[in-house]
Design a protein around this motif. Sequence first.
Motif, PDB file in Angstrom:
ATOM      1  N   VAL A   1      -7.280  -3.457 -12.723  1.00 52.14           N
ATOM      2  CA  VAL A   1      -7.925  -2.599 -13.567  1.00 52.14           C
ATOM      3  C   VAL A   1      -9.298  -2.958 -13.827  1.00 52.14           C
ATOM      4  N   ALA A   2      -9.597  -4.029 -14.731  1.00 56.30           N
ATOM      5  CA  ALA A   2     -10.649  -4.599 -15.130  1.00 56.30           C
ATOM      6  C   ALA A   2     -11.791  -4.726 -13.979  1.00 56.30           C
ATOM      7  N   SER A   3     -11.372  -5.389 -12.950  1.00 56.22           N
ATOM      8  CA  SER A   3     -12.321  -5.827 -11.938  1.00 56.22           C
ATOM      9  C   SER A   3     -12.525  -4.373 -10.984  1.00 56.22           C
TER      10      SER A   3
ATOM     11  N   SER B   1       2.216   0.563  -7.360  1.00 54.90           N
ATOM     12  CA  SER B   1       2.942  -0.542  -7.749  1.00 54.90           C
ATOM     13  C   SER B   1       2.076  -1.930  -7.543  1.00 54.90           C
ATOM     14  N   LYS B   2       1.760  -2.469  -8.529  1.00 54.91           N
ATOM     15  CA  LYS B   2       0.975  -3.876  -8.589  1.00 54.91           C
ATOM     16  C   LYS B   2      -0.233  -3.739  -7.484  1.00 54.91           C
ATOM     17  N   GLN B   3      -0.713  -2.325  -7.159  1.00 59.30           N
ATOM     18  CA  GLN B   3      -1.869  -2.308  -6.402  1.00 59.30           C
ATOM     19  C   GLN B   3      -3.112  -2.161  -7.276  1.00 59.30           C
ATOM     20  N   PRO B   4      -4.298  -2.704  -6.792  1.00 63.25           N
ATOM     21  CA  PRO B   4      -5.616  -2.177  -7.452  1.00 63.25           C
ATOM     22  C   PRO B   4      -5.627  -0.774  -7.687  1.00 63.25           C
TER      23      PRO B   4
ATOM     24  N   GLN C   1      -2.765  -9.699 -14.205  1.00 65.10           N
ATOM     25  CA  GLN C   1      -2.352  -8.618 -13.141  1.00 65.10           C
ATOM     26  C   GLN C   1      -3.381  -7.462 -13.455  1.00 65.10           C
ATOM     27  N   PHE C   2      -3.720  -7.395 -15.019  1.00 65.66           N
ATOM     28  CA  PHE C   2      -4.635  -6.190 -15.381  1.00 65.66           C
ATOM     29  C   PHE C   2      -5.921  -6.692 -14.966  1.00 65.66           C
TER      30      PHE C   2
ATOM     31  N   LEU D   1       0.391   1.975 -16.077  1.00 61.07           N
ATOM     32  CA  LEU D   1      -0.410   1.584 -14.825  1.00 61.07           C
ATOM     33  C   LEU D   1       0.218   1.681 -13.500  1.00 61.07           C
ATOM     34  N   ASP D   2       1.403   1.279 -13.323  1.00 64.98           N
ATOM     35  CA  ASP D   2       2.032   1.203 -12.104  1.00 64.98           C
ATOM     36  C   ASP D   2       2.683   2.618 -11.592  1.00 64.98           C
TER      37      ASP D   2
END
Length: 248
Positions: free
Chosen positions: A52-54, A16-19, A47-48, A9-10
């Motif tokens: 990611v999901a949204s 990092s930590k961003q949508p 965090q996911f 992901l990051d």
Amino acid sequence: MKQLVAFDLDGTLADSKQPLGEAMGDALAALLAVAHVAVISGGDWPQFQKQVASRLPESADRSRLWLMPTTGTKLYTHGADGWSAVYAELFDDGQKAAILAAFDAALEATGFVPEQTWGERIEDRGSQITFSALGQQAPIHAKEGWDPDFAKRKIIQADLRQRLPGLSINMGGATSIDITREGVDKAYGLQKLRDASGIALDAMLFIGDAIFPGGNDYPAKQLGLDTVRVRDPQETLAVIAGLVACLK
Ligand SMILES: [Mg+2]
């Protein structure tokens, strides 16, 4: 032929930590039309959800998306009722009781039974259990005086390692010891994914920004997966475009 593309992901799908950016959301939707997609990262489910999901477009086929928080100790999939956990490897009540009993035995055996404790001694953080020798409500002065040089806990830790095989046991704050499962990394998570999805490891491709010795994506390569190392999400977009063209 690859059936599943797994991503870090990051640094790979997002900063990092961003949508996810809009272009990445669209790219994943295009990839989901031709393959299964998994995302595996150390962050927890909230965090996911945020990253990611949204962030996926309405058109994305979520039924082929596998989200693996906390390095695969949890797996979420999307069904008729939205996202739900397929499994979450939390310590169960029996394991918690065993951990508490091991602490009591270790304190007894090492001669470090505290004269007084304040509140619950076990704190459940899901995939991590934290043991506070004096209890969670212990006053600061009592905590500071108990083991300022870690000397007691080093002895307790050595004793506990004998009593709790298969668990990782490490010193935390002033009086605490953290317990997690041993050997949890992305190779572990990807094997869990193989078991849950029925998709063989050689039908998976892994894409990440830290596929080098010491990087947290390297275990995927060591597991034998085909991998693509990317520099940043921008490069990931280019790789996804190539994959979509080949797999469709
Ligand atoms: Mg990364």
